[in-house]
Design an enzyme around this catalytic site. Structure first.
Site, mmCIF file in Angstrom:
data_model
loop_
_atom_site.group_PDB
_atom_site.id
_atom_site.type_symbol
_atom_site.label_atom_id
_atom_site.label_comp_id
_atom_site.label_asym_id
_atom_site.label_seq_id
_atom_site.Cartn_x
_atom_site.Cartn_y
_atom_site.Cartn_z
ATOM 1 N N THR A 134 0.822 -1.211 0.000
ATOM 2 C CA THR A 134 0.000 0.000 0.000
ATOM 3 C C THR A 134 0.857 1.263 0.000
ATOM 4 O O THR A 134 2.004 1.247 0.466
ATOM 5 C CB THR A 134 -0.891 -0.008 1.268
ATOM 6 O OG1 THR A 134 -1.484 1.259 1.443
ATOM 7 C CG2 THR A 134 -0.089 -0.315 2.533
ATOM 8 N N GLU A 136 0.251 3.551 1.984
ATOM 9 C CA GLU A 136 0.219 4.045 3.366
ATOM 10 C C GLU A 136 1.564 3.845 4.073
ATOM 11 O O GLU A 136 1.803 4.450 5.109
ATOM 12 C CB GLU A 136 -0.923 3.381 4.148
ATOM 13 C CG GLU A 136 -2.265 3.692 3.522
ATOM 14 C CD GLU A 136 -3.458 3.290 4.366
ATOM 15 O OE1 GLU A 136 -3.365 3.302 5.598
ATOM 16 O OE2 GLU A 136 -4.496 2.968 3.763
ATOM 17 N N TYR A 159 -1.679 -0.696 10.952
ATOM 18 C CA TYR A 159 -1.818 -1.383 9.652
ATOM 19 C C TYR A 159 -0.639 -1.045 8.747
ATOM 20 O O TYR A 159 0.042 -1.936 8.212
ATOM 21 C CB TYR A 159 -3.135 -0.975 8.972
ATOM 22 C CG TYR A 159 -3.180 -1.282 7.491
ATOM 23 C CD1 TYR A 159 -3.214 -2.598 7.035
ATOM 24 C CD2 TYR A 159 -3.187 -0.255 6.544
ATOM 25 C CE1 TYR A 159 -3.242 -2.886 5.669
ATOM 26 C CE2 TYR A 159 -3.218 -0.531 5.185
ATOM 27 C CZ TYR A 159 -3.246 -1.849 4.745
ATOM 28 O OH TYR A 159 -3.264 -2.122 3.398
ATOM 29 N N HIS A 294 -4.992 10.175 11.837
ATOM 30 C CA HIS A 294 -5.480 10.088 10.447
ATOM 31 C C HIS A 294 -4.526 10.791 9.480
ATOM 32 O O HIS A 294 -4.261 11.984 9.609
ATOM 33 C CB HIS A 294 -6.867 10.762 10.376
ATOM 34 C CG HIS A 294 -7.707 10.257 9.261
ATOM 35 N ND1 HIS A 294 -9.013 10.642 9.082
ATOM 36 C CD2 HIS A 294 -7.448 9.383 8.268
ATOM 37 C CE1 HIS A 294 -9.509 10.037 8.021
ATOM 38 N NE2 HIS A 294 -8.570 9.269 7.517
HETATM 39 P P1 NAD Z 1 -9.423 -7.661 2.172
HETATM 40 O O1 NAD Z 1 -9.396 -7.413 3.649
HETATM 41 O O2 NAD Z 1 -10.673 -7.384 1.411
HETATM 42 O O3 NAD Z 1 -9.040 -9.179 1.875
HETATM 43 C C1 NAD Z 1 -7.998 -9.835 2.532
HETATM 44 C C2 NAD Z 1 -8.130 -11.330 2.248
HETATM 45 O O4 NAD Z 1 -7.047 -11.993 2.923
HETATM 46 C C3 NAD Z 1 -9.429 -11.932 2.789
HETATM 47 O O5 NAD Z 1 -10.034 -12.742 1.810
HETATM 48 C C4 NAD Z 1 -8.973 -12.759 3.978
HETATM 49 O O6 NAD Z 1 -9.785 -13.902 4.210
HETATM 50 C C5 NAD Z 1 -7.561 -13.140 3.572
HETATM 51 N N1 NAD Z 1 -6.707 -13.436 4.733
HETATM 52 C C6 NAD Z 1 -6.548 -12.685 5.859
HETATM 53 N N2 NAD Z 1 -5.695 -13.308 6.703
HETATM 54 C C7 NAD Z 1 -5.290 -14.453 6.092
HETATM 55 C C8 NAD Z 1 -4.397 -15.515 6.452
HETATM 56 N N3 NAD Z 1 -3.760 -15.506 7.630
HETATM 57 N N4 NAD Z 1 -4.205 -16.508 5.572
HETATM 58 C C9 NAD Z 1 -4.855 -16.527 4.388
HETATM 59 N N5 NAD Z 1 -5.715 -15.568 3.992
HETATM 60 C C10 NAD Z 1 -5.932 -14.540 4.837
HETATM 61 O O7 NAD Z 1 -8.205 -6.842 1.603
HETATM 62 P P2 NAD Z 1 -8.031 -6.116 0.186
HETATM 63 O O8 NAD Z 1 -8.583 -4.753 0.291
HETATM 64 O O9 NAD Z 1 -8.490 -7.026 -0.876
HETATM 65 O O10 NAD Z 1 -6.455 -5.980 0.136
HETATM 66 C C11 NAD Z 1 -5.651 -6.998 -0.461
HETATM 67 C C12 NAD Z 1 -4.189 -6.584 -0.348
HETATM 68 O O11 NAD Z 1 -3.999 -5.332 -0.990
HETATM 69 C C13 NAD Z 1 -3.739 -6.397 1.107
HETATM 70 O O12 NAD Z 1 -2.433 -6.892 1.221
HETATM 71 C C14 NAD Z 1 -3.771 -4.886 1.297
HETATM 72 O O13 NAD Z 1 -2.816 -4.487 2.251
HETATM 73 C C15 NAD Z 1 -3.409 -4.408 -0.095
HETATM 74 N N6 NAD Z 1 -3.924 -3.071 -0.455
HETATM 75 C C16 NAD Z 1 -5.262 -2.789 -0.334
HETATM 76 C C17 NAD Z 1 -5.724 -1.536 -0.728
HETATM 77 C C18 NAD Z 1 -7.195 -1.173 -0.673
HETATM 78 O O14 NAD Z 1 -7.542 -0.019 -0.958
HETATM 79 N N7 NAD Z 1 -8.086 -2.093 -0.345
HETATM 80 C C19 NAD Z 1 -4.834 -0.585 -1.221
HETATM 81 C C20 NAD Z 1 -3.488 -0.913 -1.317
HETATM 82 C C21 NAD Z 1 -3.045 -2.177 -0.948
#
Ligand code: NAD
Length: 352
Positions: A134, A136, A159, A294
């Site tokens: 991310t 962040e 996070y 924030h």
């Molecule tokens: P999300 O919370 O919607 O999904 C996370 C998934 O990981 C879920 O399906 C959950 O069941 C699975 N999970 C959690 N712990 C686990 C474990 N111990 N073993 C196996 N599976 C596990 O998250 P997202 O928004 O889809 O984000 C996905 C990735 O992208 C993350 O690494 C997040 O940091 C990164 N990211 C997200 C955003 C955003 O805006 N959503 C932006 C930048 C980066």
């Protein structure tokens, strides 16, 4: 045909990537996901019968399971998205974030390294470990400037700190062991299938239901918005063309304050409901206590991924938001299923 081990493929971004890449038809995906509150197999309904997709319910911290999946499926790459992802939850309970985001990523790296070093030289050369992170990790910007791949790490929330830690481990596994890792740092994603605790789905559902719409602080915090389908396409470019040891910032070139996003969602709901003027759902907006610590503004300079990988986002924000709002209006069964029918829209992240 190549096999890719995807983690977190039942979550918001992961399930989009799985649906999109399976539809392209040229890769076999093994999808390892623990199905925490944020993951759902219903998000994978369109690929449930595809021979190109295998779902495995399990934990990325489970060494034996990870080793077995690598040995059985012989993947040519790992694309790692599994994480705890909600900043407010990390304020209330950071331990889970350390366990999943740091220890989980470490476990995957370590088992992947053992598998990778035994591969024949040509396969070792082609192998990729793509780590999805991310923006962040870079901390907060003031009113001007952008982050890029050379920006220093200054994570502010638990996070962000756990994602930063995992990024450092990924880098170290490349520098120390030569594992061909690539890290991506993307901006805020929006789109369908996002658990309704994050800004866009929460506001959309509250507006659709005529419930108060909470806006943290002044609502003037700025984020760079990226449609999730554009992100999944960028990750495919990174997988196919990215250079090991490199990081790529993936942004939407689309800065909006939280309040502007809330207004855009309200406008989309008004359009759907035929409400406007004094009846607009904007009247539901309530300014509430700000999130502790924030971050003020995030913005990414994505020129590296534009120039080196030929990727640019294609979803116009206004169109993407309208489609996302319509999706939530039409998919209440998915919302009920992932929330277990509970009202999960209460305030989190004030426990400090
Ligand atoms: P999300 O919370 O919607 O999904 C996370 C998934 O990981 C879920 O399906 C959950 O069941 C699975 N999970 C959690 N712990 C686990 C474990 N111990 N073993 C196996 N599976 C596990 O998250 P997202 O928004 O889809 O984000 C996905 C990735 O992208 C993350 O690494 C997040 O940091 C990164 N990211 C997200 C955003 C955003 O805006 N959503 C932006 C930048 C980066």
């Amino acid at each position: 045909m190549q096999t890719i081990l995807v983690t977190g493929g039942a979550g918001f971004i992961g399930s989009c990537l799985v649906r999109q890449w399976v539809a392209q038809g040229d890769l076999r995906l093994v999808n390892l996901d623990l199905l925490t509150y944020a993951g759902s197999r219903t998000s994978l309904a369109t690929v449930a019968d595809s021979p190109l997709h295998t779902f495995v319910e399990g934990d990325i911290r489970d060494r034996e399971l990870v080793a077995r999946l690598l040995a059985e499926h012989r993947p040519t790459a790992m694309v790692h998205l599994a994480a705890e992802s909600h900043v407010d939850r990390s304020i209330d309970g950071p331990q889970r974030f350390v366990e999943t985001n740091v220890v989980g990523t470490f476990t995957l790296l370590d088992e992947t390294r053992k598998y990778w070093r035994e591969l024949p030289a040509d396969q070792r050369e082609r192998f990729r470990f793509v780590h999805v992170s991310t923006d962040e990790v870079y901390g907060a910007l003031g009113d001007s400037g952008t982050f890029d791949e050379l920006s220093p790490y200054q994570p502010n929330s638990p996070y962000a700190a756990t994602k930063a830690s995992s990024d450092h481990l990924v880098r170290a596994y490349h520098r120390t062991y030569g594992l061909p890792t690539i890290t991506t740092n993307s901006s805020n994603n929006y789109g369908p299938y996002q658990y309704p605790e994050k800004l866009v789905p929460l506001v959309a559902l509250n507006a659709l239901d005529g419930r108060p719409i909470p806006v943290y602080g002044s609502g003037n915090q700025v984020r760079d918005w990226l449609h999730v389908a554009d992100h999944a396409q960028a990750l495919r470019k990174v997988l196919d063309q990215g250079t090991p040891g490199e990081t790529y910032c993936i942004g939407g070139d689309c800065e909006h304050s939280n309040l502007e996003v809330v207004h855009a969602i309200c406008d989309a709901v008004d359009q759907l409901n035929g409400t406007a003027g004094p009846n607009s759902c904007r009247k539901l907006i309530e300014f509430v206590a700000d999130r502790p610590g924030h971050d003020w503004r995030y913005a990414l300079d994505s020129s590296k991924v534009h120039e080196q990988l030929g990727w640019k986002p294609t979803t116009e924000f206004a169109v993407g938001i309208r489609k996302t709002v319509r999706w939530y209006a039409e998919n209440r069964a998915w919302v009920d299923e992932i929330t277990g029918g509970n009202d999960r829209r209460g305030r989190l992240g004030l426990d400090c």
